[in-house]
Design a protein around this motif. Sequence first.
Motif, PDB file in Angstrom:
ATOM      1  N   VAL A  25     -31.835  78.583 128.032  1.00 21.44           N
ATOM      2  CA  VAL A  25     -31.772  77.465 128.972  1.00 21.44           C
ATOM      3  C   VAL A  25     -31.893  77.932 130.418  1.00 21.44           C
ATOM      4  O   VAL A  25     -31.534  79.053 130.762  1.00 21.44           O
ATOM      5  CB  VAL A  25     -30.466  76.647 128.821  1.00 21.44           C
ATOM      6  CG1 VAL A  25     -30.387  76.002 127.457  1.00 21.44           C
ATOM      7  CG2 VAL A  25     -29.243  77.496 129.094  1.00 21.44           C
ATOM      8  N   SER A  26     -32.418  77.028 131.252  1.00 23.92           N
ATOM      9  CA  SER A  26     -32.390  77.272 132.696  1.00 23.92           C
ATOM     10  C   SER A  26     -31.340  76.335 133.299  1.00 23.92           C
ATOM     11  O   SER A  26     -30.731  75.527 132.598  1.00 23.92           O
ATOM     12  CB  SER A  26     -33.773  77.057 133.307  1.00 23.92           C
ATOM     13  OG  SER A  26     -34.200  75.749 133.089  1.00 23.92           O
ATOM     14  N   ALA A  27     -31.130  76.446 134.591  1.00 27.30           N
ATOM     15  CA  ALA A  27     -30.095  75.643 135.254  1.00 27.30           C
ATOM     16  C   ALA A  27     -30.580  74.202 135.423  1.00 27.30           C
ATOM     17  O   ALA A  27     -31.785  73.959 135.512  1.00 27.30           O
ATOM     18  CB  ALA A  27     -29.784  76.266 136.609  1.00 27.30           C
ATOM     19  N   PRO A  28     -29.652  73.250 135.485  1.00 30.88           N
ATOM     20  CA  PRO A  28     -30.069  71.857 135.695  1.00 30.88           C
ATOM     21  C   PRO A  28     -30.907  71.682 136.963  1.00 30.88           C
ATOM     22  O   PRO A  28     -30.592  72.234 138.015  1.00 30.88           O
ATOM     23  CB  PRO A  28     -28.732  71.111 135.795  1.00 30.88           C
ATOM     24  CG  PRO A  28     -27.773  71.942 135.001  1.00 30.88           C
ATOM     25  CD  PRO A  28     -28.199  73.356 135.253  1.00 30.88           C
ATOM     26  N   GLY A  29     -31.966  70.913 136.821  1.00 33.24           N
ATOM     27  CA  GLY A  29     -32.852  70.651 137.964  1.00 33.24           C
ATOM     28  C   GLY A  29     -32.487  69.335 138.631  1.00 33.24           C
ATOM     29  O   GLY A  29     -31.347  68.867 138.533  1.00 33.24           O
ATOM     30  N   LYS A  30     -33.473  68.743 139.283  1.00 30.10           N
ATOM     31  CA  LYS A  30     -33.235  67.495 140.010  1.00 30.10           C
ATOM     32  C   LYS A  30     -33.172  66.301 139.064  1.00 30.10           C
ATOM     33  O   LYS A  30     -33.938  66.232 138.119  1.00 30.10           O
ATOM     34  CB  LYS A  30     -34.395  67.244 140.973  1.00 30.10           C
ATOM     35  CG  LYS A  30     -34.525  68.275 142.051  1.00 30.10           C
ATOM     36  CD  LYS A  30     -35.698  67.931 142.936  1.00 30.10           C
ATOM     37  CE  LYS A  30     -35.786  68.949 144.059  1.00 30.10           C
ATOM     38  NZ  LYS A  30     -36.734  68.577 145.078  1.00 30.10           N
ATOM     39  N   ARG A  31     -32.277  65.354 139.361  1.00 31.73           N
ATOM     40  CA  ARG A  31     -32.235  64.115 138.583  1.00 31.73           C
ATOM     41  C   ARG A  31     -33.176  63.069 139.168  1.00 31.73           C
ATOM     42  O   ARG A  31     -33.619  62.158 138.508  1.00 31.73           O
ATOM     43  CB  ARG A  31     -30.806  63.548 138.566  1.00 31.73           C
ATOM     44  CG  ARG A  31     -29.835  64.385 137.765  1.00 31.73           C
ATOM     45  CD  ARG A  31     -28.415  64.111 138.172  1.00 31.73           C
ATOM     46  NE  ARG A  31     -28.189  64.533 139.555  1.00 31.73           N
ATOM     47  CZ  ARG A  31     -27.015  64.454 140.178  1.00 31.73           C
ATOM     48  NH1 ARG A  31     -25.977  63.946 139.554  1.00 31.73           N
ATOM     49  NH2 ARG A  31     -26.877  64.867 141.422  1.00 31.73           N
ATOM     50  N   PHE A  32     -33.426  63.201 140.479  1.00 31.40           N
ATOM     51  CA  PHE A  32     -34.329  62.263 141.178  1.00 31.40           C
ATOM     52  C   PHE A  32     -34.899  63.038 142.358  1.00 31.40           C
ATOM     53  O   PHE A  32     -34.397  64.132 142.699  1.00 31.40           O
ATOM     54  CB  PHE A  32     -33.565  61.018 141.645  1.00 31.40           C
ATOM     55  CG  PHE A  32     -32.220  61.326 142.232  1.00 31.40           C
ATOM     56  CD1 PHE A  32     -32.082  61.645 143.583  1.00 31.40           C
ATOM     57  CD2 PHE A  32     -31.080  61.345 141.429  1.00 31.40           C
ATOM     58  CE1 PHE A  32     -30.845  61.954 144.121  1.00 31.40           C
ATOM     59  CE2 PHE A  32     -29.826  61.666 141.968  1.00 31.40           C
ATOM     60  CZ  PHE A  32     -29.718  61.964 143.318  1.00 31.40           C
ATOM     61  N   GLY A  33     -35.944  62.480 142.969  1.00 33.45           N
ATOM     62  CA  GLY A  33     -36.700  63.198 144.006  1.00 33.45           C
ATOM     63  C   GLY A  33     -35.871  63.905 145.059  1.00 33.45           C
ATOM     64  O   GLY A  33     -36.093  65.082 145.352  1.00 33.45           O
TER      65      GLY A  33
END
Length: 430
Positions: A25-33
Amino acid sequence: MSDGTNIRRVADLFDSDPERRYLVVSAPGKRFGADAKITDLLYETHRALLDGKPLVAFQKVKERFLGIVHELGLSLDIEGVLEETEREILRVRSEEFTASRGEYLAARVMAALLGIPFIDAKGAVRFQGGRLDSEQTFSLMAAALKGKKRAVIAGFYGADEEGNVHTFSRGGSDVSGAIVARAVGADLYENWTDVSGFFACDPRIVDSPAHIGVLSYRELRELSYMGANVLHSESIFPVREANIPILIKNTFRPEDAGTRIVPTAGYIPAARPVTGIAGKKNFAVIFIEKSLMNSEIGFARRILSVLEKHGISFEHMPSGIDTISFVIDEAELKEGMLEQIKREICEAVSPDQCKTLTDIALIAVVGHGMSKNVGTSARLFDAIARAGVNVRMIDQGSSELNIIVGVDNENYERTMRAVYDEFFRRPAHP
Ligand code: ASP
Ligand code: MG
């Protein structure tokens, strides 16, 4: 991996096929712009730590993970894990350690959700002198996974010879995935991301470019190195020698075919000469001309020593009989350095001419089909000329797999569109 719903989506995909055994897994990214990526927040945390400021960014990291674990309804003691992580960040005070915590935490959460073991990459990915030590890594990783039917592994980091956490460059979880595939002798390395694979050109520049179904490792390397950002450009190294194919899939559209990346030998190129086009801006070129330089022993070495003295690496080195050029990423050059290098080259080899170009964009036209299709370069330069763009530099790889064209930065988009239209929208010449 941006929120609980997406993390569950990934877990369900993993579960849906019993052949899927190891999840990186990678780290959580963006949920919105306008949202922040966890890894960016962690780099910010480290800067605050150095400046002695409060770790506001780490508060945001904590909130994200608390929210995720709550949303997933896990019994994992995430408060405890986060507190311990914060204490370690303060103790270790290393940028790479802090940056790696996004993957560490994400992997802990995913392992709890799936109810399978968590593997800390610190003990299984080894760097030596800042570079991946592949042989050691493959055996450490294989040992860590031995006897485990399934497991979750944190991407993006490992440890150096002293046991300190060391990270890959950005996007490096892709490399971690390839390492795991290689270490366990996988049949397939699936890389799940947020796009349905590779496209023949950058969709931000060309409207709905053609999708690429199959690429060879070498085509992938050329395209991703030149700016096609779907997969980290170093991801093929671990899998290449073992001929493990890579399949890029879209987490949000699992029904899409994705892009399959296969060994170069045995790969049958598509009928069209060009597989894909990619490019990057902001290069400098040093162009050197000297008649009969071919007969001058040590000519190139003297130039290279100048670059070496300034700690500059070059990206390409196109050459002709009496000319040689060095293409350098402008990000490497400090103020005034290019002029200084030029002066030193003049002293070192007394060329007939030495000039520098700056703000150059490189466009790579890539495809195994080029060597089999007569007239590809004529079509390419014709298309660029018709777009009214002046070519500043040309480099054709000796393998006939790519042609790299340098144009002024301001002509980058226009050239990309012209080249794309020529090879993908115009019917082929008879
Ligand atoms: N989280 C790291 C980054 O943002 C690594 C990755 O995403 O692959 O670069
Ligand atoms: Mg990625």
